[in-house]
Design a protein around this motif. Structure first.
Motif, PDB file in Angstrom:
ATOM      1  N   ARG A   1       0.834  -1.209   0.000  1.00 21.45           N
ATOM      2  CA  ARG A   1       0.000   0.000   0.000  1.00 21.45           C
ATOM      3  C   ARG A   1       0.865   1.254   0.000  1.00 21.45           C
ATOM      4  N   GLU A   2       2.040   1.165   0.634  1.00 23.44           N
ATOM      5  CA  GLU A   2       2.937   2.319   0.733  1.00 23.44           C
ATOM      6  C   GLU A   2       3.929   2.393  -0.429  1.00 23.44           C
ATOM      7  N   HIS A   3       3.831   1.474  -1.386  1.00 25.82           N
ATOM      8  CA  HIS A   3       4.725   1.428  -2.552  1.00 25.82           C
ATOM      9  C   HIS A   3       6.186   1.241  -2.130  1.00 25.82           C
ATOM     10  N   SER A   4       6.388   0.456  -1.081  1.00 27.10           N
ATOM     11  CA  SER A   4       7.745   0.108  -0.661  1.00 27.10           C
ATOM     12  C   SER A   4       8.151  -1.214  -1.304  1.00 27.10           C
ATOM     13  N   HIS A   5       9.363  -1.653  -1.002  1.00 28.15           N
ATOM     14  CA  HIS A   5       9.890  -2.873  -1.605  1.00 28.15           C
ATOM     15  C   HIS A   5      10.333  -3.847  -0.520  1.00 28.15           C
ATOM     16  N   VAL A   6      10.605  -5.088  -0.930  1.00 31.55           N
ATOM     17  CA  VAL A   6      11.181  -6.099  -0.050  1.00 31.55           C
ATOM     18  C   VAL A   6      12.358  -6.736  -0.763  1.00 31.55           C
TER      19      VAL A   6
ATOM     20  N   HIS B   1      16.645   2.136  -0.708  1.00 31.55           N
ATOM     21  CA  HIS B   1      16.262   3.163   0.270  1.00 31.55           C
ATOM     22  C   HIS B   1      14.789   3.063   0.664  1.00 31.55           C
ATOM     23  N   ARG B   2      13.995   2.261  -0.072  1.00 29.41           N
ATOM     24  CA  ARG B   2      12.584   2.080   0.275  1.00 29.41           C
ATOM     25  C   ARG B   2      12.271   0.613   0.547  1.00 29.41           C
ATOM     26  N   ALA B   3      13.290  -0.166   0.902  1.00 25.87           N
ATOM     27  CA  ALA B   3      13.098  -1.612   1.001  1.00 25.87           C
ATOM     28  C   ALA B   3      13.169  -2.120   2.436  1.00 25.87           C
ATOM     29  N   HIS B   4      12.308  -3.088   2.733  1.00 24.66           N
ATOM     30  CA  HIS B   4      12.425  -3.900   3.939  1.00 24.66           C
ATOM     31  C   HIS B   4      13.344  -5.069   3.578  1.00 24.66           C
ATOM     32  N   ARG B   5      14.358  -5.303   4.403  1.00 23.52           N
ATOM     33  CA  ARG B   5      15.372  -6.288   4.032  1.00 23.52           C
ATOM     34  C   ARG B   5      15.327  -7.504   4.952  1.00 23.52           C
ATOM     35  N   ILE B   6      15.336  -8.666   4.322  1.00 28.21           N
ATOM     36  CA  ILE B   6      15.422  -9.941   5.035  1.00 28.21           C
ATOM     37  C   ILE B   6      16.716 -10.597   4.599  1.00 28.21           C
ATOM     38  N   GLU B   7      17.626 -10.773   5.534  1.00 29.52           N
ATOM     39  CA  GLU B   7      18.932 -11.367   5.232  1.00 29.52           C
ATOM     40  C   GLU B   7      18.999 -12.744   5.888  1.00 29.52           C
ATOM     41  N   LEU B   8      18.817 -13.769   5.072  1.00 31.04           N
ATOM     42  CA  LEU B   8      18.804 -15.144   5.569  1.00 31.04           C
ATOM     43  C   LEU B   8      20.219 -15.714   5.600  1.00 31.04           C
ATOM     44  N   LYS B   9      20.397 -16.733   6.397  1.00 33.47           N
ATOM     45  CA  LYS B   9      21.700 -17.384   6.509  1.00 33.47           C
ATOM     46  C   LYS B   9      21.480 -18.843   6.882  1.00 33.47           C
ATOM     47  N   GLY B  10      22.577 -19.587   6.966  1.00 35.82           N
ATOM     48  CA  GLY B  10      22.474 -20.976   7.394  1.00 35.82           C
ATOM     49  C   GLY B  10      22.573 -21.953   6.247  1.00 35.82           C
ATOM     50  N   ALA B  11      22.437 -23.238   6.613  1.00 34.39           N
ATOM     51  CA  ALA B  11      22.551 -24.316   5.645  1.00 34.39           C
ATOM     52  C   ALA B  11      21.285 -24.428   4.802  1.00 34.39           C
ATOM     53  N   SER B  12      21.421 -25.070   3.662  1.00 31.44           N
ATOM     54  CA  SER B  12      20.299 -25.280   2.762  1.00 31.44           C
ATOM     55  C   SER B  12      19.212 -26.105   3.441  1.00 31.44           C
ATOM     56  N   LEU B  13      17.973 -25.647   3.343  1.00 31.07           N
ATOM     57  CA  LEU B  13      16.857 -26.404   3.903  1.00 31.07           C
ATOM     58  C   LEU B  13      16.661 -27.717   3.152  1.00 31.07           C
ATOM     59  N   ARG B  14      16.980 -27.718   1.859  1.00 28.58           N
ATOM     60  CA  ARG B  14      16.849 -28.952   1.088  1.00 28.58           C
ATOM     61  C   ARG B  14      17.854 -29.985   1.564  1.00 28.58           C
ATOM     62  N   GLN B  15      19.094 -29.542   1.825  1.00 35.55           N
ATOM     63  CA  GLN B  15      20.092 -30.477   2.336  1.00 35.55           C
ATOM     64  C   GLN B  15      19.721 -30.955   3.732  1.00 35.55           C
TER      65      GLN B  15
ATOM     66  N   LEU C   1       9.635  -7.033  -5.149  1.00 29.72           N
ATOM     67  CA  LEU C   1      10.175  -8.005  -4.206  1.00 29.72           C
ATOM     68  C   LEU C   1      11.288  -8.720  -4.955  1.00 29.72           C
ATOM     69  N   ILE C   2      12.510  -8.554  -4.489  1.00 29.92           N
ATOM     70  CA  ILE C   2      13.675  -9.120  -5.169  1.00 29.92           C
ATOM     71  C   ILE C   2      14.376 -10.098  -4.259  1.00 29.92           C
ATOM     72  N   THR C   3      14.704 -11.276  -4.787  1.00 27.51           N
ATOM     73  CA  THR C   3      15.522 -12.228  -4.042  1.00 27.51           C
ATOM     74  C   THR C   3      16.855 -12.402  -4.774  1.00 27.51           C
ATOM     75  N   SER C   4      17.902 -12.637  -4.005  1.00 23.83           N
ATOM     76  CA  SER C   4      19.225 -12.786  -4.602  1.00 23.83           C
ATOM     77  C   SER C   4      20.156 -13.513  -3.652  1.00 23.83           C
TER      78      SER C   4
END
Length: 253
Positions: free
Chosen positions: A97-102, A225-239, A196-199
């Motif tokens: 609604r606020e036109h922000s990003h993730v 500058h308008r993004a909520h950031r999620i920085e994941l870490k750890g081992a692969s869930l598939r493994q 919403l960008i993943t990388s």
């Protein structure tokens, strides 16, 4: 009472769910005790629910989400740096609604795409138009559209979409055409839509992905500058799951 003509008249008006509810109520003896207002309320509720379900099905179909992920199934127990409170706030879709990003970053297999699709699914449920594209496919589609003279039309369709999900950006740098296309997409999102960008590549190295200092500043700054950031870490869930399955099989021997 003219049962069938009334139902047919409702269907003729495009009120199919209401016609079905009308027919069903006539077959329920308890319905005779309902007031006219209750009857009408039940019929209207059935029609409204049916139409909303149809709209949701259309939004999900057009979104083309890669995974059947829903917010309610999110795994918060596995340690990977996912903040439960923050993610649930994002699930409220206020950022759209606020036109922000993730921005979701992290190594392979930690669930970036799944989380992106879950947020995309929730956005569809909240009434927003969504489009999911893996980054390589997005740029390939844009190149094809350019060659066929459809690029302005494709860009206009992307611009009208409230949430554009670009999954798995990187690690290859962009070409000159891709840089220009991405800048136009990001510019078109300003105050009108969300990304919403993943990388796998940390956000502080995205300038390297763009491959041009000036355009890198223009693109990355507009996103971050308008993004909520999620920085994941750890081992692969598939493994991790494969290891758990192996232990289960061994225990069953």
């Amino acid at each position: 009472m003219l049962i069938h003509p009334t139902a047919e008249r409702l269907r003729g008006l495009g009120l199919n769910a209401m016609a079905q509810a009308f027919t069903e109520l006539l077959g329920v003896s308890e319905a005779a005790a309902l007031s006219r207002e209750d009857w009408l309320g039940l019929l209207v509720d059935r029609e409204a629910t049916s139409r909303e379900n149809s709209r949701l099905a259309r939004r999900l179909r057009e979104a083309r989400l890669r995974q059947a992920a829903v917010i309610e199934d999110t795994d918060f127990r596995t340690p990977r740096g996912l903040d439960r409170a923050m993610f649930l706030r994002l699930a409220g879709c206020g950022w759209i609604r606020e036109h922000s990003h993730v921005v979701i970053t992290g190594p392979t297999g930690v669930g970036k795409s799944w989380l992106a699709c879950a947020l995309g699914h929730k956005a569809c449920r909240e009434g927003y138009s969504v489009l999911y594209k893996r980054a390589p496919r997005l740029f390939a589609d844009l190149a094809t559209a350019r060659g066929e003279g459809r690029l302005p039309r494709m860009m206009a369709a992307i611009e009208r979409t409230r949430l554009l999900i670009i999954d798995d950006w990187g690690p290859e740098p962009l070409s000159a055409e891709q840089r220009r296309d991405l800048l136009e997409i990001v510019d078109d999102r300003y105050d009108r839509g969300s990304l919403l960008i993943t990388s796998q590549v940390p956000a502080n190295r995205w300038h390297d992905l763009v491959g041009d200092l000036t355009l890198g500043d223009a693109i990355v700054d507009r996103i971050i500058h308008r993004a909520h950031r999620i920085e994941l870490k750890g081992a692969s869930l598939r493994q991790r799951q494969a290891g758990n399955d192996a232990l289960t099989d061994k225990a069953g021997e």
